[in-house]
Design a protein around this motif. Structure first.
Motif, PDB file in Angstrom:
ATOM      1  N   PRO A   1       0.814  -1.229   0.000  1.00 13.60           N
ATOM      2  CA  PRO A   1       0.000   0.000   0.000  1.00 13.60           C
ATOM      3  C   PRO A   1       0.844   1.273   0.000  1.00 13.60           C
ATOM      4  O   PRO A   1       0.494   2.243  -0.657  1.00 13.60           O
ATOM      5  CB  PRO A   1      -0.810  -0.104   1.304  1.00 13.60           C
ATOM      6  CG  PRO A   1      -0.807  -1.533   1.655  1.00 13.60           C
ATOM      7  CD  PRO A   1       0.451  -2.120   1.112  1.00 13.60           C
ATOM      8  N   LEU A   2       1.970   1.252   0.713  1.00 13.85           N
ATOM      9  CA  LEU A   2       2.793   2.455   0.757  1.00 13.85           C
ATOM     10  C   LEU A   2       3.516   2.701  -0.565  1.00 13.85           C
ATOM     11  O   LEU A   2       3.822   3.826  -0.910  1.00 13.85           O
ATOM     12  CB  LEU A   2       3.833   2.372   1.885  1.00 13.85           C
ATOM     13  CG  LEU A   2       3.303   2.531   3.294  1.00 13.85           C
ATOM     14  CD1 LEU A   2       4.435   2.579   4.295  1.00 13.85           C
ATOM     15  CD2 LEU A   2       2.463   3.781   3.400  1.00 13.85           C
TER      16      LEU A   2
ATOM     17  N   ARG B   1      -7.053  17.349  -0.990  1.00  7.91           N
ATOM     18  CA  ARG B   1      -7.896  17.017   0.157  1.00  7.91           C
ATOM     19  C   ARG B   1      -7.051  16.924   1.426  1.00  7.91           C
ATOM     20  O   ARG B   1      -7.377  17.514   2.458  1.00  7.91           O
ATOM     21  CB  ARG B   1      -8.597  15.688  -0.130  1.00  7.91           C
ATOM     22  CG  ARG B   1      -9.471  15.205   0.988  1.00  7.91           C
ATOM     23  CD  ARG B   1     -10.311  14.014   0.556  1.00  7.91           C
ATOM     24  NE  ARG B   1     -11.034  13.500   1.699  1.00  7.91           N
ATOM     25  CZ  ARG B   1     -10.562  12.555   2.505  1.00  7.91           C
ATOM     26  NH1 ARG B   1      -9.378  12.042   2.284  1.00  7.91           N
ATOM     27  NH2 ARG B   1     -11.279  12.142   3.529  1.00  7.91           N
ATOM     28  N   ALA B   2      -5.909  16.224   1.320  1.00 11.04           N
ATOM     29  CA  ALA B   2      -5.040  16.053   2.481  1.00 11.04           C
ATOM     30  C   ALA B   2      -4.530  17.409   2.977  1.00 11.04           C
ATOM     31  O   ALA B   2      -4.550  17.691   4.175  1.00 11.04           O
ATOM     32  CB  ALA B   2      -3.871  15.146   2.125  1.00 11.04           C
TER      33      ALA B   2
ATOM     34  N   MET C   1      -7.280  19.400   4.810  1.00  8.95           N
ATOM     35  CA  MET C   1      -7.631  18.923   6.144  1.00  8.95           C
ATOM     36  C   MET C   1      -6.513  19.205   7.146  1.00  8.95           C
ATOM     37  O   MET C   1      -6.769  19.518   8.290  1.00  8.95           O
ATOM     38  CB  MET C   1      -7.946  17.431   6.081  1.00  8.95           C
ATOM     39  CG  MET C   1      -9.097  17.200   5.132  1.00  8.95           C
ATOM     40  SD  MET C   1      -9.875  15.625   5.311  1.00  8.95           S
ATOM     41  CE  MET C   1     -10.751  15.789   6.817  1.00  8.95           C
ATOM     42  N   ARG C   2      -5.257  19.098   6.663  1.00 13.11           N
ATOM     43  CA  ARG C   2      -4.146  19.362   7.578  1.00 13.11           C
ATOM     44  C   ARG C   2      -4.152  20.834   7.988  1.00 13.11           C
ATOM     45  O   ARG C   2      -3.955  21.170   9.140  1.00 13.11           O
ATOM     46  CB  ARG C   2      -2.816  18.991   6.933  1.00 13.11           C
ATOM     47  CG  ARG C   2      -1.662  19.060   7.912  1.00 13.11           C
ATOM     48  CD  ARG C   2      -0.422  18.396   7.373  1.00 13.11           C
ATOM     49  NE  ARG C   2      -0.112  18.881   6.045  1.00 13.11           N
ATOM     50  CZ  ARG C   2       0.098  18.111   4.998  1.00 13.11           C
ATOM     51  NH1 ARG C   2       0.035  16.819   5.103  1.00 13.11           N
ATOM     52  NH2 ARG C   2       0.392  18.637   3.835  1.00 13.11           N
TER      53      ARG C   2
ATOM     54  N   ALA D   1      -6.670  21.371  10.532  1.00 17.40           N
ATOM     55  CA  ALA D   1      -6.273  20.792  11.817  1.00 17.40           C
ATOM     56  C   ALA D   1      -5.285  21.697  12.535  1.00 17.40           C
ATOM     57  O   ALA D   1      -5.385  21.919  13.745  1.00 17.40           O
ATOM     58  CB  ALA D   1      -5.651  19.421  11.589  1.00 17.40           C
ATOM     59  N   GLU D   2      -4.351  22.269  11.764  1.00 18.23           N
ATOM     60  CA  GLU D   2      -3.359  23.120  12.403  1.00 18.23           C
ATOM     61  C   GLU D   2      -3.984  24.414  12.916  1.00 18.23           C
ATOM     62  O   GLU D   2      -3.617  24.930  13.960  1.00 18.23           O
ATOM     63  CB  GLU D   2      -2.203  23.416  11.440  1.00 18.23           C
ATOM     64  CG  GLU D   2      -0.973  22.604  11.816  1.00 18.23           C
ATOM     65  CD  GLU D   2      -0.170  22.149  10.620  1.00 18.23           C
ATOM     66  OE1 GLU D   2      -0.146  22.887   9.623  1.00 18.23           O
ATOM     67  OE2 GLU D   2       0.424  21.058  10.698  1.00 18.23           O
TER      68      GLU D   2
ATOM     69  N   GLU E   1      -7.030  24.733  13.970  1.00 21.23           N
ATOM     70  CA  GLU E   1      -7.741  24.372  15.191  1.00 21.23           C
ATOM     71  C   GLU E   1      -6.801  24.341  16.383  1.00 21.23           C
ATOM     72  O   GLU E   1      -7.129  24.825  17.461  1.00 21.23           O
ATOM     73  CB  GLU E   1      -8.305  22.964  15.024  1.00 21.23           C
ATOM     74  CG  GLU E   1      -9.800  22.878  14.996  1.00 21.23           C
ATOM     75  CD  GLU E   1     -10.194  21.514  14.475  1.00 21.23           C
ATOM     76  OE1 GLU E   1      -9.898  20.540  15.166  1.00 21.23           O
ATOM     77  OE2 GLU E   1     -10.771  21.439  13.369  1.00 21.23           O
ATOM     78  N   GLU E   2      -5.626  23.754  16.146  1.00 24.65           N
ATOM     79  CA  GLU E   2      -4.684  23.567  17.233  1.00 24.65           C
ATOM     80  C   GLU E   2      -4.171  24.918  17.732  1.00 24.65           C
ATOM     81  O   GLU E   2      -3.895  25.102  18.899  1.00 24.65           O
ATOM     82  CB  GLU E   2      -3.522  22.719  16.742  1.00 24.65           C
ATOM     83  CG  GLU E   2      -2.804  22.032  17.854  1.00 24.65           C
ATOM     84  CD  GLU E   2      -1.899  20.983  17.260  1.00 24.65           C
ATOM     85  OE1 GLU E   2      -2.119  19.803  17.528  1.00 24.65           O
ATOM     86  OE2 GLU E   2      -0.989  21.340  16.514  1.00 24.65           O
ATOM     87  N   ALA E   3      -4.036  25.855  16.801  1.00 22.88           N
ATOM     88  CA  ALA E   3      -3.495  27.165  17.167  1.00 22.88           C
ATOM     89  C   ALA E   3      -4.445  27.906  18.107  1.00 22.88           C
ATOM     90  O   ALA E   3      -4.025  28.766  18.874  1.00 22.88           O
ATOM     91  CB  ALA E   3      -3.239  27.982  15.907  1.00 22.88           C
TER      92      ALA E   3
ATOM     93  N   GLU F   1      -3.519  14.150   7.151  1.00 23.92           N
ATOM     94  CA  GLU F   1      -4.527  15.191   7.316  1.00 23.92           C
ATOM     95  C   GLU F   1      -4.585  15.716   8.747  1.00 23.92           C
ATOM     96  O   GLU F   1      -5.534  16.390   9.120  1.00 23.92           O
ATOM     97  CB  GLU F   1      -5.904  14.633   6.904  1.00 23.92           C
ATOM     98  CG  GLU F   1      -5.943  14.201   5.460  1.00 23.92           C
ATOM     99  CD  GLU F   1      -7.072  13.228   5.139  1.00 23.92           C
ATOM    100  OE1 GLU F   1      -7.174  12.836   3.975  1.00 23.92           O
ATOM    101  OE2 GLU F   1      -7.835  12.868   6.055  1.00 23.92           O
TER     102      GLU F   1
ATOM    103  N   SER G   1      -2.482  17.517  12.247  1.00 25.02           N
ATOM    104  CA  SER G   1      -1.367  18.373  12.648  1.00 25.02           C
ATOM    105  C   SER G   1      -0.367  17.542  13.445  1.00 25.02           C
ATOM    106  O   SER G   1      -0.643  16.407  13.844  1.00 25.02           O
ATOM    107  CB  SER G   1      -1.884  19.509  13.505  1.00 25.02           C
ATOM    108  OG  SER G   1      -2.313  18.998  14.748  1.00 25.02           O
TER     109      SER G   1
END
Lengths: 309, 362
Positions: free
Chosen positions: A211-212, A295-296, A299-300, A303-304, A306-308, B133, B135
């Protein structure tokens, strides 16, 4: 806007211009020429301007032409079979040889030799080996006590198998080399994590390694597929499409339409059909991978963010 | 939970020996931190326990059973890697359940376990995302989650926080400490960051050059380092070292050096009654020096302030003591001016002495 700043803005285009010119002449012009030619009834004795414009008639003729349909089917069958076999054998070899053995680099070089031989030579080599009486295969079979040799190049089923074997022999190394490179750049720690999670060697291969490697394998598959659709020399030397139409792939048919039947317009139309098929494959793959990446990344980023907070 | 013991553990790469006979015993449910500078052998030790490196010599015992010939999966361990080592093609739930799925546990059990762990780590929202996807901090949590979903007896951590930025690292350190209270397991944690070691460990093992230098509770190591290396490695800002001579001055035992002469406490004098007089290295922590303009000669250092690093409530002064550098940590509101020579009292209880040659504590 001042003259100076306008000049500044134009600078990059100035530097790009030579490349654009070369692209236009070397790539777009021939393609445009071919597309135009496919609408003509054109024989080699005429200059292109003298040929009659017949619209889409070349294409409609082709769609009704049973021989072309047969060629098309042979091509797809050939491409599917060789690429499948090459992928399985190439990736399998890479899995087996992905370790530190003494003399590995020499072994690897030997493995990729077939790929470096000119296709015409490959065709000739295999033609001798397939020879009904003096070829090594039939001599071996006979020395083992069998009465009859195999009609390698004279039977329609066997000749298809023969060209498949030759192609697999020549192009498996290509997949082997790329698969090995992909395998050696796999993240070591993910495999170690799998060790700790209790995966067996086989599970590591099927659940982690393959898969990788998939992105690389898909690109490799595409490259091989494109090549397999266009293969010409080896088959021309081995069987020249025969017996009957059993090994007449589209590339060979295009060649013969242009050379023997002197139908340049029809040959161009066939090339276009092949081109469109390959383009569809390539573009499909391109958009699929772009979509995944976008897409990736999206979303990243979310996410970042949100974290901030 | 199992008891892990390392006996004379040796690791060689060809001729090159990186671990020289490590002896270590980790008690039940203990949080052991292996700490040391890069190349000290701490990660190698951990990877040998995990079974990712072969053992050149010696033996690893888990519950008195030798395991060095066993595959990693037979050792009942879970591990968190420095780069997280998540499976990039699986979503968070699949990553966390990988080991359980390999064991073919019932689906209901796996789902329940994933739900529990995800809740504990705040990952419930992300179960269907892939690692790419997420952090950095979330990936870190998934790596922990993957270790937690397995019911292993021992947790191994290989510098799990070193890929995070400073703020997140502090936050994750606190979360780890919290998780530590909920999860009673053996934990072996490798780091080069002495703050992580001090804050998390039940027991710190300081390593250097392939040898264990000292092991004990953070407090023991901080207060009674056995050699100059341990003394200088733990504590921030690091301990000051001043070259001097051990000498009897006016009936008191003193450390005498360029521009200072500090008297030792009575207990130290008795303990060192028979020790040879002569060159020593004196160590004193920046926080054990206090601004005291009226202190007596034998209890204080006269330091010229060169740089003042303002941190907030505290400041660190970098001072000069007759050519040797000394750092002092003190409250920021102390009236100090750069370039002045000031008197700082040294806490006599906190003076460390090291042999100049062997660097062992006296």
């Amino acid at each position: 806007m001042s003259a100076a700043s306008r000049a500044n803005r134009l600078t990059p285009y100035l530097f790009l211009a030579p490349a654009a010119v070369i692209l236009a002449f070397a790539l777009l012009y021939p393609i445009g020429y071919m597309v135009y030619a496919s609408f003509l009834d054109w024989s080699p004795s005429q200059r292109i301007g003298e040929a009659d414009f017949i619209g889409l008639r070349n294409y409609t003729n082709l769609l009704q032409d049973a021989a072309f349909g047969e060629s098309f089917w042979v091509t797809i069958k050939f491409a599917a079979v060789v690429v499948t076999l090459e992928m399985i054998i190439g990736v399998g070899l890479a899995l087996l040889l992905d370790r530190n053995i003494k003399g590995m680099s020499l072994l690897r070089t030997i493995f990729i030799l077939p790929m470096m031989i000119a296709p015409i030579v490959v065709g000739l080599m295999w033609r001798y080996m397939y020879h009904p009486t003096v070829g090594i295969f039939n001599r071996t079979i006979k020395s083992l006590g069998f009465e009859e040799g195999i009609p390698w190049l004279s039977d329609s089923t066997w000749s298809f198998i023969a060209v498949v074997i030759a192609d697999v022999w020549q192009w498996t190394p290509f997949i082997f080399i790329l698969a090995l490179a992909a395998m050696q750049s796999l993240p070591r720690s993910a495999l170690e994590a799998a060790d700790i999670d209790g995966a067996t060697e086989w599970q590591k291969i099927t659940l982690i390694k393959i898969p990788l490697m998939m992105p690389v394998l898909i690109v490799t598959l595409m490259l091989r597929l494109i090549d397999a659709f266009k293969v010409l020399e080896v088959i021309m030397v081995l069987t020249n499409g025969g017996p009957g139409l059993s090994t007449e792939i589209v590339a060979l048919r295009i060649f013969r339409t242009a050379q023997e039947f002197q139908e340049l317009g029809e040959a161009a139309a066939m090339s276009n059909i092949l081109l469109m098929l390959l383009m569809a494959l390539t573009i499909g793959m391109f958009f699929y991978s772009k979509l995944q990446e976008a897409r990736a990344a999206r979303m990243r980023a979310a996410a970042e963010q949100e974290e901030a907070h | 939970m199992p008891n892990i013991r390392l006996e004379n553990l040796v690791k060689r790469y060809g001729e090159f020996q990186v671990l020289h006979g490590i002896n270590l015993e980790m008690k039940e449910n203990e949080f052991t931190v292996l700490v040391g500078p890069s190349g000290c052998g701490k990660s190698t030790t951990l990877r040998m326990i995990a079974g990712l490196e072969t053992v050149s010599d010696g033996e690893i015992f888990i519950d008195d059973k030798p395991v060095s010939h066993l595959e990693p999966k037979a050792r009942d361990l879970a591990m968190v890697f420095q780069d997280y080592a998540l499976y990039p093609h699986m979503d968070v739930a699949k990553n966390m359940s990988f080991a359980l799925r390999l064991e073919r546990r019932p689906k209901a059990e796996i789902d329940a376990k994933i739900k529990d762990v995800a809740e504990m780590l705040g990952l419930t929202k992300f179960l269907h995302r892939k690692p790419g996807e997420l952090s950095g901090g979330q990936r870190q949590r998934v790596a922990m989650g993957r270790a937690l979903t397995r019911n292993s007896g021992t947790f191994l951590f290989d510098e799990p926080l070193s890929n995070l930025d400073a703020k997140l690292r502090g936050q994750m350190r606190a979360e780890l400490a919290l998780m530590r209270q909920k999860v009673q397991k053996n934990m072996i944690y490798v780091t080069h960051d002495q703050i992580e070691a001090m804050t998390l460990a039940d027991r710190i093992v300081v390593m250097h050059g392939g040898y264990i230098q000292q092991q004990g509770t953070p407090e023991e190591l901080y207060k009674r380092p056995v050699n100059k290396f341990v003394a200088g490695f733990l504590g921030s800002p690091p301990m000051n070292f001043l070259e001097g001579d051990l000498a009897d001055v006016d009936g008191r035992l003193c450390v005498q050096g360029q521009g200072f002469c500090l008297a030792l406490s009575d207990e130290r004098r008795q303990a060192l009654a028979n020790a040879p007089r002569g060159p020593v290295t004196m160590g004193i922590r920046p926080a054990d020096l206090t601004y005291a303009p009226d202190a007596g000669d034998n209890t204080a250092l006269d330091l010229r302030v060169v740089v003042s690093e303002y941190i907030g409530a505290q400041s660190v002064l970098i001072c000069d003591c007759a050519g040797q550098k000394v750092e002092v940590e003190l409250k920021s509101d102390t009236p100090i001016a750069l370039g002045e020579t000031l008197r700082f009292a040294a806490n006599a209880q906190a003076i460390h002495l090291f042999d100049r040659e062997t660097e062992e504590a006296l």
